[in-house]
Write an enzyme that holds these catalytic residues in place. Structure first.
Site, PDB file in Angstrom:
ATOM      1  N   ASP A 109       1.055  -1.712   0.265  1.00 30.29           N
ATOM      2  CA  ASP A 109      -0.039  -0.210   0.109  1.00 30.29           C
ATOM      3  C   ASP A 109       0.905   1.320   0.380  1.00 30.29           C
ATOM      4  O   ASP A 109       1.984   1.178   0.261  1.00 30.29           O
ATOM      5  CB  ASP A 109      -1.086  -0.343   1.656  1.00 30.29           C
ATOM      6  CG  ASP A 109      -1.890  -0.918   1.262  1.00 30.29           C
ATOM      7  OD1 ASP A 109      -1.809  -1.466   0.336  1.00 30.29           O
ATOM      8  OD2 ASP A 109      -2.132  -1.761   2.132  1.00 30.29           O
TER       9      ASP A 109
HETATM   10  N1  URA Z   1      -0.754  -6.190   4.080  1.00 29.63           N
HETATM   11  C1  URA Z   1      -2.079  -4.513   4.383  1.00 29.63           C
HETATM   12  O1  URA Z   1      -3.008  -4.154   4.119  1.00 29.63           O
HETATM   13  N2  URA Z   1      -0.967  -3.686   2.921  1.00 29.63           N
HETATM   14  C2  URA Z   1      -0.206  -3.629   2.514  1.00 29.63           C
HETATM   15  O2  URA Z   1       0.385  -2.776   1.731  1.00 29.63           O
HETATM   16  C3  URA Z   1       0.729  -5.249   2.453  1.00 29.63           C
HETATM   17  C4  URA Z   1      -0.308  -5.930   3.392  1.00 29.63           C
END
Ligand code: URA
Length: 240
Positions: A109
């Site tokens: 993310d």
């Molecule tokens: N899980 C999440 O919620 N975000 C990420 O970036 C990776 C795994």
């Protein structure tokens, strides 16, 4: 490096190495600025052997790289994509990239930090991301609320996230009242955040620490990267 794909057109060879766009490199070739084994070649379609032929532009010799592998310590605020018109991408951070076809292996993310592999090796990416392979990914998470006694068990038994998604069993290892390591074997959208939501908590900070056999190099500050070693690449290829 496989011999089978070592023959390619001269214009593709140059474009692969980011000498210019396909149109720009064709012009360079037609203008007589490109030499192959000491001879000026003006036909862009000429086949060259990337393993053997010596190619130079304006007298500067190039070296053809088929596959590149980097480990990036992704900072928050950059997107996990190859290119984006408005936002900085993880590939933009690889300033020494020789190839123009690099991409991140999976996504973190925008606000997540940590280990991201950047490569142009589609086979390796497929192997690491394939749902069938179940490659372990370890995250460090900081949480809004204290962990509960039953969280470990809930993660281990496979959390129901919504009607469509029940997570595979995951390992939650408590670090402190509001911090934990979580190991998951799949990589669904916002997975770690959604798993903590399912136990009525919230992730306030997330960082990936490892993927398969590869651990984030502690010497890399946020935004820094380095090439993977031959041993690391070999180990990743046999990741389970
Ligand atoms: N899980 C999440 O919620 N975000 C990420 O970036 C990776 C795994």
């Amino acid at each position: 490096m496989s011999k089978s794909n070592s023959m390619l057109r001269l214009d593709k060879y140059l474009a692969d190495l980011s000498v210019g766009t396909r149109t720009e490199v064709k012009q360079l070739i037609r203008k007589g600025r490109v030499m192959v084994n000491g001879n000026t070649i003006i036909v862009p379609e000429t086949k060259v052997n990337s393993n053997q032929d010596r190619i130079s532009v304006d007298g500067r010799e190039l070296s053809y790289v088929h596959l590149e592998y980097y480990m990036l310590n992704k900072p928050a605020g950059v997107v996990s994509a190859s290119n984006d018109k408005k936002q900085t991408t993880v590939v933009d951070l690889i300033e020494e990239a020789k190839r123009k076809d690099l991409f991140p292996v999976g996504r973190l993310d925008k606000d997540t930090e940590g280990l991201l592999i950047i490569t142009n090796d589609g086979d390796l990416a497929h192997q690491l991301l394939s749902p069938k392979k179940h490659v372990d990914k370890v995250y460090f998470a900081r949480l809004r609320d204290p962990l509960k006694k039953e969280d470990e068990e809930a993660f281990a038994s496979g959390l129901t996230i919504d009607e469509e998604f029940t997570a595979l069993p995951a390992v939650l290892k408590r670090v402190s009242e509001r911090e934990a390591y979580v190991t998951i074997r799949e990589g669904k959208f916002h997975q770690i955040k959604r798993m903590f939501e399912a136990v009525k908590n919230e992730v306030v900070y997330l960082k990936r620490i490892s993927m398969g056999s590869l651990n984030l190099d502690e010497n890399l500050s946020l935004g820094e990267y380095r090439e993977l070693t031959e041993d690391e690449i070999k180990a990743l290829r046999s990741s389970k």
